[in-house]
Design an enzyme around this catalytic site. Structure first.
Site, PDB file in Angstrom:
ATOM      1  N   HIS A 183       0.898  -1.162   0.000  1.00  0.00           N
ATOM      2  CA  HIS A 183       0.000   0.000   0.000  1.00  0.00           C
ATOM      3  C   HIS A 183       0.933   1.207   0.000  1.00  0.00           C
ATOM      4  CE1 HIS A 183      -3.305   2.453   2.133  1.00  0.00           C
ATOM      5  NE2 HIS A 183      -2.224   3.187   2.255  1.00  0.00           N
ATOM      6  N   ASP A 336     -10.329  -3.857  -3.201  1.00  0.00           N
ATOM      7  CA  ASP A 336     -10.007  -3.244  -1.902  1.00  0.00           C
ATOM      8  C   ASP A 336     -11.288  -3.147  -1.065  1.00  0.00           C
ATOM      9  OD1 ASP A 336      -8.780  -2.088   0.260  1.00  0.00           O
ATOM     10  OD2 ASP A 336      -8.457  -0.132  -0.682  1.00  0.00           O
ATOM     11  N   PHE A 354     -11.261   5.365   6.309  1.00  0.00           N
ATOM     12  CA  PHE A 354     -11.104   5.225   4.858  1.00  0.00           C
ATOM     13  C   PHE A 354     -11.680   3.872   4.433  1.00  0.00           C
ATOM     14  CE2 PHE A 354      -7.472   7.979   6.012  1.00  0.00           C
ATOM     15  CZ  PHE A 354      -7.530   8.954   5.024  1.00  0.00           C
TER      16      PHE A 354
HETATM   17 ZN    ZN Z   1      -4.586  -0.249   1.134  1.00  0.00          ZN
END
Ligand code: ZN
Length: 462
Positions: A183, A336, A354
């Site tokens: 990431h 994701d 998030f």
């Molecule tokens: Zn991520």
């Protein structure tokens, strides 16, 4: 029980360069034949499914999914997350290790495997952590993670900031023949950014998460992959500069790859300013805009279903991601899928976690933005969901070769449908795409010859 004859479908199998109308036979959980042999070799009492007019392909693989188990089972469980995967057409998922505790030891890997054995609707592969507790301070025991059966390591949700530690991780991973997924986020550059740094972050008064925060780590990963010879896979790429870096590095033969998620090649940062602002301009490039225009989905500004990490970026970045998918720079598609509860998301934009759910919409959005918008052929899209991730993770999946596991996805690329919250199998409802008219849908998801999910209209045939 584990045998099935699929008749009359268009079989698209990029691993074997096949695209033709053919029958497909699964016997005892394995692919037994594709083509005229199928009907000949099928036992008289076999279950049949008429799939004429539909696409039949190797079971789709999503290598970037948060199943939230252990520890965060109010958001999602292995059972609910894999149900959502099955509805979305996915026969295999790779779960991320940022659980509680993190999947950073062989014991936790064993626990996830055991829970999956008991409750999963589809195959679950496990990604282990790079560092203990995903804290970025001390390497996890990469050798014992490999022994326990992880298919890759990643600190996803976080990013190893120390270049030296990342280098050591790659050296160990290479010894154990494990790809490292990353990431890409430079904390010093991103600080506490919550949306793409640009015009809209200024207008909205939200702290920016600049593209260079991703590009810096993509560049670092390219250099370290080159230095160590270990394969690095850059997760959920969002920025134009990342695609450019990757394209150049791949040309030189650096062992590096990347993935893209549908939200990054469908939406832009204008969506954070609300639906009016999005549809006024950037939204017009969404495939199906004309179809939806009588009832365009609407949402207010600062809606936290448009907050994810990395963030939605500019229209230029969206175009660059599409271009990277088109020219093969980006070889893999993923969701994701990141479930969060309503009460966590129903707070000010700054404070919301998030992430969005994605397993049930990623096939449709990929077909819309890539196939219906004429960027990629069906074969190319299916390759990014099957043989390409299988190759990266060395999974014996993603192919309809005789003897392979009987994992098959059947979908209708032209089916129009509206994504409704009540139809979702996920425990969380944090999708920005509720109410959208989508095009393309899985109608049957078959895992080792058993139907993990089948749409009502076909159910009678099973
Ligand atoms: Zn991520």
């Amino acid at each position: 029980m584990n045998s099935l004859l699929l008749t009359g479908g268009r079989v698209v199998d990029p691993a074997n360069a096949r695209d033709e109308v053919a029958d497909l036979l699964i016997l005892n959980g394995k692919i037994a034949a594709v083509g005229p042999e199928s009907a000949k070799r099928a036992p008289a009492d076999i279950k049949k499914l008429n799939v004429s007019g539909l696409v039949v392909c190797p079971g789709l693989i999503d290598l970037h999914v948060h199943l939230r188990e252990p520890g965060q089972t109010s958001k999602e469980t292995i059972a609910s997350g894999t149900d959502a995967a099955a509805r979305g057409g996915f026969t295999s998922v790779v779960c991320m290790p940022n659980t509680a505790p993190a999947i950073d030891s062989s014991a936790t890997v064993a626990l996830v495997h055991e829970r999956a054995e008991q409750s999963a609707a589809v195959n679950v592969f496990v990604a282990g952590a790079i560092t203990k507790g995903i804290a970025g301070e001390e390497l996890a025991q990469i050798g014992s993670l490999k022994k326990a059966g992880v298919v890759a390591i990643t600190d996803d949700g976080h990013c190893v900031q120390s270049n030296e530690m990342m280098r050591r991780a790659l050296e160990y991973a290479r010894m154990f023949d494990l790809p490292v997924m990353d990431h890409c986020q430079d904390y010093a550059l991103v600080t506490d950014g919550v949306m793409h740094e640009g015009y809209w972050s200024t207008v909205l008064g939200l702290r920016g998460w600049p593209s260079v925060g991703e590009e810096m780590i993509v560049a670092r990963n390219i250099l370290l992959a080159e230095t160590t010879g270990c394969h690095v896979h850059c997760q959920h790429l969002s920025a134009a500069g990342s695609v450019r870096l990757l394209r150049e590095a791949k040309k030189r033969g650096v062992p590096i790859s990347g993935e893209a998620c549908p939200h990054h090649f469908t939406l832009t940062d204008a969506a954070v300013a609300g639906s009016d602002k999005f549809w006024a301009d950037d939204g017009k490039a969404v495939s199906g805009y004309d179809r939806m225009s009588s009832a365009l989905p609407s949402w207010p500004s600062y809606h936290t279903h448009f907050k994810m990490n990395p963030p939605l970026r500019s229209a230029q970045d969206r175009a660059a991601i599409l271009e990277g998918l088109e020219d093969g720079t980006i070889e893999i598609l993923s969701s994701d899928h990141a479930p969060h509860l309503n009460y966590e998301k129903e707070v000010e934009f700054d404070f919301a976690p998030f992430g969005i759910t994605g397993l049930e919409t990623e096939l449709a959005l990929s077909l819309m933005q890539l196939y219906h918008a004429k960027h990629l052929s069906l074969t190319e899209i299916i390759a990014k969901f099957t043989v390409n991730p299988a190759r990266l993770l060395k999974l014996a999946k993603g192919t309809l070769a005789e003897g392979a596991d009987g994992d098959v996805t059947v979908f209708d690329p032209d089916r129009e449908w509206v994504f409704e919250a009540r139809d979702s199998a996920s425990k969380s409802l944090n999708s920005p795409f509720f109410g959208w008219t989508l095009k393309g849908r899985a109608v049957a998801t078959i895992v080792s010859g058993k139907t993990a999910w089948v749409e009502q209209s076909l159910a009678g045939g099973v």
